[in-house]
Design a protein around this motif. Sequence first.
Motif, PDB file in Angstrom:
ATOM      1  N   MET B  31       0.714  -1.060  -0.028  1.00 28.39           N
ATOM      2  CA  MET B  31       0.073  -0.572   0.032  1.00 28.39           C
ATOM      3  C   MET B  31       0.667   0.853   0.209  1.00 28.39           C
ATOM      4  O   MET B  31       1.905   1.413   0.614  1.00 28.39           O
ATOM      5  CB  MET B  31      -1.030  -0.689   1.324  1.00 28.39           C
ATOM      6  N   LEU B  32       0.191   1.947  -0.733  1.00 32.90           N
ATOM      7  CA  LEU B  32       1.251   3.308  -0.981  1.00 32.90           C
ATOM      8  C   LEU B  32      -0.496   4.585   0.110  1.00 32.90           C
ATOM      9  O   LEU B  32      -1.051   4.815  -0.756  1.00 32.90           O
ATOM     10  CB  LEU B  32       0.750   4.138  -1.825  1.00 32.90           C
ATOM     11  N   THR B  33       0.522   5.681   0.698  1.00 33.74           N
ATOM     12  CA  THR B  33      -0.718   6.806   0.972  1.00 33.74           C
ATOM     13  C   THR B  33       0.704   7.929   0.073  1.00 33.74           C
ATOM     14  O   THR B  33       1.285   8.361   0.320  1.00 33.74           O
ATOM     15  CB  THR B  33      -0.422   7.206   2.711  1.00 33.74           C
ATOM     16  N   LEU B  34      -0.730   8.979  -0.251  1.00 35.44           N
ATOM     17  CA  LEU B  34      -0.222   9.815  -0.877  1.00 35.44           C
ATOM     18  C   LEU B  34      -0.596  11.095  -0.053  1.00 35.44           C
ATOM     19  O   LEU B  34      -2.208  11.327   0.181  1.00 35.44           O
ATOM     20  CB  LEU B  34      -0.220   9.890  -2.115  1.00 35.44           C
ATOM     21  N   ASN B  35      -0.326  12.554  -0.603  1.00 35.07           N
ATOM     22  CA  ASN B  35      -0.893  13.974   0.148  1.00 35.07           C
ATOM     23  C   ASN B  35      -0.736  14.260  -0.899  1.00 35.07           C
ATOM     24  O   ASN B  35      -1.519  13.483  -2.537  1.00 35.07           O
ATOM     25  CB  ASN B  35       0.781  14.154   0.929  1.00 35.07           C
ATOM     26  N   GLU B  36      -1.893  15.845  -1.667  1.00 31.97           N
ATOM     27  CA  GLU B  36      -2.774  16.758  -2.249  1.00 31.97           C
ATOM     28  C   GLU B  36      -2.155  15.898  -3.188  1.00 31.97           C
ATOM     29  O   GLU B  36      -2.520  15.964  -4.350  1.00 31.97           O
ATOM     30  CB  GLU B  36      -3.198  17.347  -1.946  1.00 31.97           C
ATOM     31  N   THR B  37      -0.868  16.453  -2.703  1.00 37.44           N
ATOM     32  CA  THR B  37       0.061  16.828  -4.860  1.00 37.44           C
ATOM     33  C   THR B  37       0.215  15.465  -5.364  1.00 37.44           C
ATOM     34  O   THR B  37       0.293  15.042  -6.447  1.00 37.44           O
ATOM     35  CB  THR B  37       1.462  17.398  -3.987  1.00 37.44           C
ATOM     36  N   GLY B  38       0.623  14.540  -4.364  1.00 38.65           N
ATOM     37  CA  GLY B  38       0.910  13.235  -5.304  1.00 38.65           C
ATOM     38  C   GLY B  38      -0.548  13.034  -5.367  1.00 38.65           C
ATOM     39  O   GLY B  38      -0.317  12.239  -6.510  1.00 38.65           O
ATOM     40  N   SER B  39      -1.521  12.984  -4.632  1.00 41.07           N
ATOM     41  CA  SER B  39      -2.522  11.960  -6.038  1.00 41.07           C
ATOM     42  C   SER B  39      -2.754  13.115  -6.996  1.00 41.07           C
ATOM     43  O   SER B  39      -3.228  12.669  -8.096  1.00 41.07           O
ATOM     44  CB  SER B  39      -3.689  12.768  -4.546  1.00 41.07           C
ATOM     45  N   GLY B  48      -0.988   9.510 -18.746  1.00 41.54           N
ATOM     46  CA  GLY B  48       0.153   9.422 -19.054  1.00 41.54           C
ATOM     47  C   GLY B  48       0.551  10.907 -19.055  1.00 41.54           C
ATOM     48  O   GLY B  48       0.325  11.440 -19.850  1.00 41.54           O
ATOM     49  N   ALA B  49       1.821  11.378 -18.888  1.00 40.66           N
ATOM     50  CA  ALA B  49       2.468  12.427 -18.380  1.00 40.66           C
ATOM     51  C   ALA B  49       3.776  12.694 -18.700  1.00 40.66           C
ATOM     52  O   ALA B  49       4.852  11.625 -18.329  1.00 40.66           O
ATOM     53  CB  ALA B  49       1.823  13.200 -17.394  1.00 40.66           C
ATOM     54  N   THR B  50       4.402  13.461 -18.415  1.00 34.70           N
ATOM     55  CA  THR B  50       5.597  13.512 -19.229  1.00 34.70           C
ATOM     56  C   THR B  50       6.211  14.926 -17.747  1.00 34.70           C
ATOM     57  O   THR B  50       5.300  15.717 -17.195  1.00 34.70           O
ATOM     58  CB  THR B  50       6.662  14.457 -19.838  1.00 34.70           C
ATOM     59  N   ARG B  51       7.674  14.945 -17.780  1.00 39.31           N
ATOM     60  CA  ARG B  51       8.770  15.091 -16.383  1.00 39.31           C
ATOM     61  C   ARG B  51       7.528  16.589 -16.436  1.00 39.31           C
ATOM     62  O   ARG B  51       7.037  17.215 -15.157  1.00 39.31           O
ATOM     63  CB  ARG B  51       9.387  15.175 -15.809  1.00 39.31           C
ATOM     64  N   LYS B  75      10.813  14.170  -6.436  1.00 36.56           N
ATOM     65  CA  LYS B  75      10.624  12.933  -5.883  1.00 36.56           C
ATOM     66  C   LYS B  75       9.283  11.852  -6.290  1.00 36.56           C
ATOM     67  O   LYS B  75       9.586  10.951  -4.827  1.00 36.56           O
ATOM     68  CB  LYS B  75      10.359  13.899  -4.553  1.00 36.56           C
ATOM     69  N   PHE B  76       8.653  12.866  -5.747  1.00 34.14           N
ATOM     70  CA  PHE B  76       7.026  11.201  -6.403  1.00 34.14           C
ATOM     71  C   PHE B  76       7.161  10.505  -7.533  1.00 34.14           C
ATOM     72  O   PHE B  76       7.091   9.534  -6.546  1.00 34.14           O
ATOM     73  CB  PHE B  76       6.471  12.642  -6.183  1.00 34.14           C
ATOM     74  N   ILE B  77       8.390  11.214  -8.109  1.00 32.76           N
ATOM     75  CA  ILE B  77       7.996   9.578  -9.491  1.00 32.76           C
ATOM     76  C   ILE B  77       9.406   8.815  -8.905  1.00 32.76           C
ATOM     77  O   ILE B  77       9.199   7.270  -8.796  1.00 32.76           O
ATOM     78  CB  ILE B  77       9.104  10.160 -10.792  1.00 32.76           C
ATOM     79  N   ALA B  78      10.516   9.003  -8.208  1.00 27.09           N
ATOM     80  CA  ALA B  78      11.206   7.897  -7.279  1.00 27.09           C
ATOM     81  C   ALA B  78      10.220   7.197  -6.684  1.00 27.09           C
ATOM     82  O   ALA B  78      10.728   6.191  -6.374  1.00 27.09           O
ATOM     83  CB  ALA B  78      12.141   8.821  -6.272  1.00 27.09           C
ATOM     84  N   LYS B  79       9.223   7.963  -6.067  1.00 32.27           N
ATOM     85  CA  LYS B  79       9.085   7.138  -4.739  1.00 32.27           C
ATOM     86  C   LYS B  79       7.723   6.157  -6.196  1.00 32.27           C
ATOM     87  O   LYS B  79       7.996   4.812  -5.209  1.00 32.27           O
ATOM     88  CB  LYS B  79       8.185   7.482  -3.339  1.00 32.27           C
ATOM     89  N   LEU B  80       7.882   6.384  -7.083  1.00 35.67           N
ATOM     90  CA  LEU B  80       7.009   5.263  -7.794  1.00 35.67           C
ATOM     91  C   LEU B  80       7.316   4.451  -8.288  1.00 35.67           C
ATOM     92  O   LEU B  80       7.272   3.342  -8.384  1.00 35.67           O
ATOM     93  CB  LEU B  80       5.523   6.330  -8.917  1.00 35.67           C
ATOM     94  N   CYS B  81       8.477   4.743  -8.672  1.00 31.46           N
ATOM     95  CA  CYS B  81       9.285   3.825  -9.553  1.00 31.46           C
ATOM     96  C   CYS B  81       9.912   2.864  -8.464  1.00 31.46           C
ATOM     97  O   CYS B  81      10.015   1.275  -8.737  1.00 31.46           O
ATOM     98  CB  CYS B  81      10.586   4.723 -10.242  1.00 31.46           C
ATOM     99  N   ASP B  82      10.126   3.038  -7.228  1.00 28.11           N
ATOM    100  CA  ASP B  82      10.572   2.375  -6.036  1.00 28.11           C
ATOM    101  C   ASP B  82       9.248   1.881  -6.149  1.00 28.11           C
ATOM    102  O   ASP B  82       9.488   0.176  -5.471  1.00 28.11           O
ATOM    103  CB  ASP B  82      10.450   2.882  -5.010  1.00 28.11           C
ATOM    104  N   ALA B  83       8.267   2.056  -5.911  1.00 27.94           N
ATOM    105  CA  ALA B  83       7.436   0.539  -5.290  1.00 27.94           C
ATOM    106  C   ALA B  83       6.818   0.543  -6.311  1.00 27.94           C
ATOM    107  O   ALA B  83       5.934  -1.208  -6.337  1.00 27.94           O
ATOM    108  CB  ALA B  83       5.400   1.537  -4.957  1.00 27.94           C
ATOM    109  N   GLY B  84       7.215   0.447  -8.087  1.00 30.58           N
ATOM    110  CA  GLY B  84       6.918  -0.627  -9.258  1.00 30.58           C
ATOM    111  C   GLY B  84       5.302  -0.559  -9.366  1.00 30.58           C
ATOM    112  O   GLY B  84       5.108  -1.101 -10.142  1.00 30.58           O
ATOM    113  N   CYS B  85       5.385   1.129  -9.299  1.00 28.98           N
ATOM    114  CA  CYS B  85       4.075   1.473 -10.076  1.00 28.98           C
ATOM    115  C   CYS B  85       3.972   2.037 -11.245  1.00 28.98           C
ATOM    116  O   CYS B  85       2.660   2.723 -11.939  1.00 28.98           O
ATOM    117  CB  CYS B  85       2.792   1.357  -8.878  1.00 28.98           C
ATOM    118  N   LEU B  86       5.107   2.663 -12.107  1.00 28.52           N
ATOM    119  CA  LEU B  86       5.507   3.267 -12.934  1.00 28.52           C
ATOM    120  C   LEU B  86       5.852   2.630 -14.783  1.00 28.52           C
ATOM    121  O   LEU B  86       7.080   2.089 -13.836  1.00 28.52           O
ATOM    122  CB  LEU B  86       6.296   4.519 -12.446  1.00 28.52           C
ATOM    123  N   ASP B  87       5.566   2.867 -15.170  1.00 29.17           N
ATOM    124  CA  ASP B  87       6.375   2.349 -16.695  1.00 29.17           C
ATOM    125  C   ASP B  87       6.892   3.877 -17.653  1.00 29.17           C
ATOM    126  O   ASP B  87       6.408   5.142 -17.465  1.00 29.17           O
ATOM    127  CB  ASP B  87       4.750   2.175 -17.752  1.00 29.17           C
TER     128      ASP B  87
END
Lengths: 236, 89
Positions: B31-39, B48-51, B75-87
């Motif tokens: 499970m991941l918890t997200l803040n407002e920006t993260g959501s 799908g979006a670019t940096r 920072k957020f992209i790194a978190k998602l990559c670590d969690a394995g949910c980003l292509d």
Amino acid sequence: MLCKIADLYTEIPEEGGIAPLLEDYRVEEGREADIVIRAEEYRREASFLAGLSDSSIAYLESAAQFNYWVLGFGGMVLHASAVELDGRAYLFSGPSGMGKSTHTKLWQGEFPEAKIFNDDNPILRPSGDRWYAYGTPWSGSSHININMKAPLAGICFLKRGRENSIRRLTPSEAVPRLVHQTASRFKDPTRVDLMLSCVDKLATGIPIFELHSIPVPEAARLSYGAMLQAAKEIGL
Amino acid sequence: MKIKEGFVLRHVAGTDVVLPISGATLSFRGMLTLNETGSMIWRLLEEGATRDELANAVISEYEVSAEEALADVDKFIAKLCDAGCLDTP
């Protein structure tokens, strides 16, 4: 065998020799079951069941199916040791090895009336405007197991500590802890939503705590005092 | 960049959480918890979006500098990559 578990008529195959575990939950045949556990759907080939005996597989897989179907009746399982005292249920949860059973045994030592009614997989289910904790046949290795229900007064997540301290968790702190200690992996997104709906109601409606503790009797008095007070404040 | 299939974002008891469904796995204990920006970033990444697109969205929503926005996005992209949910491409 027809059983009544968490107030739900449940048909459970006797396969794997688990009938003795179910005896206290057995009811007279002849009613339509709310939940039907199917032995042909036990995942015997799954890697996480490799090397286990038929009875262990029947135990784990019947629990997994029950925990899946109970979501459709508004309830969910919590990985916890459940104790009843003065008509209220208190649940102690957390990852294996955090001392759930040790803590409820401390309660029994401190409070002679305290009854541990499930040591691993109690079910939480609302009825009217209250949540109830229910004993189930799935109670872990200790087989401490009483077929009863009691209104839920509180949930406490255990952590190892150097000293005893307890604090109330906010709903958003409670959410991830509840998700980690219930059945949360489903192929069907609607099951995930049913589970999250329970988590939402529990996190906002039930006092939830985190206890750092060492296994001494005063840890039991500390958790009981804090949980009872919070429950009384909101009329639980 | 795009969120892989098999994850759901839900609002529970005041918190945004991400859970895996079907065969997907999260390395963050499920499970991941997200803040407002993260959501907000998550929802954009579902499409799908670019940096740069993500940083622009953060700037217009929160009126922060480009530098701060890019740092948050990275920072957020790194978190998602670590969690394995980003292509990622």
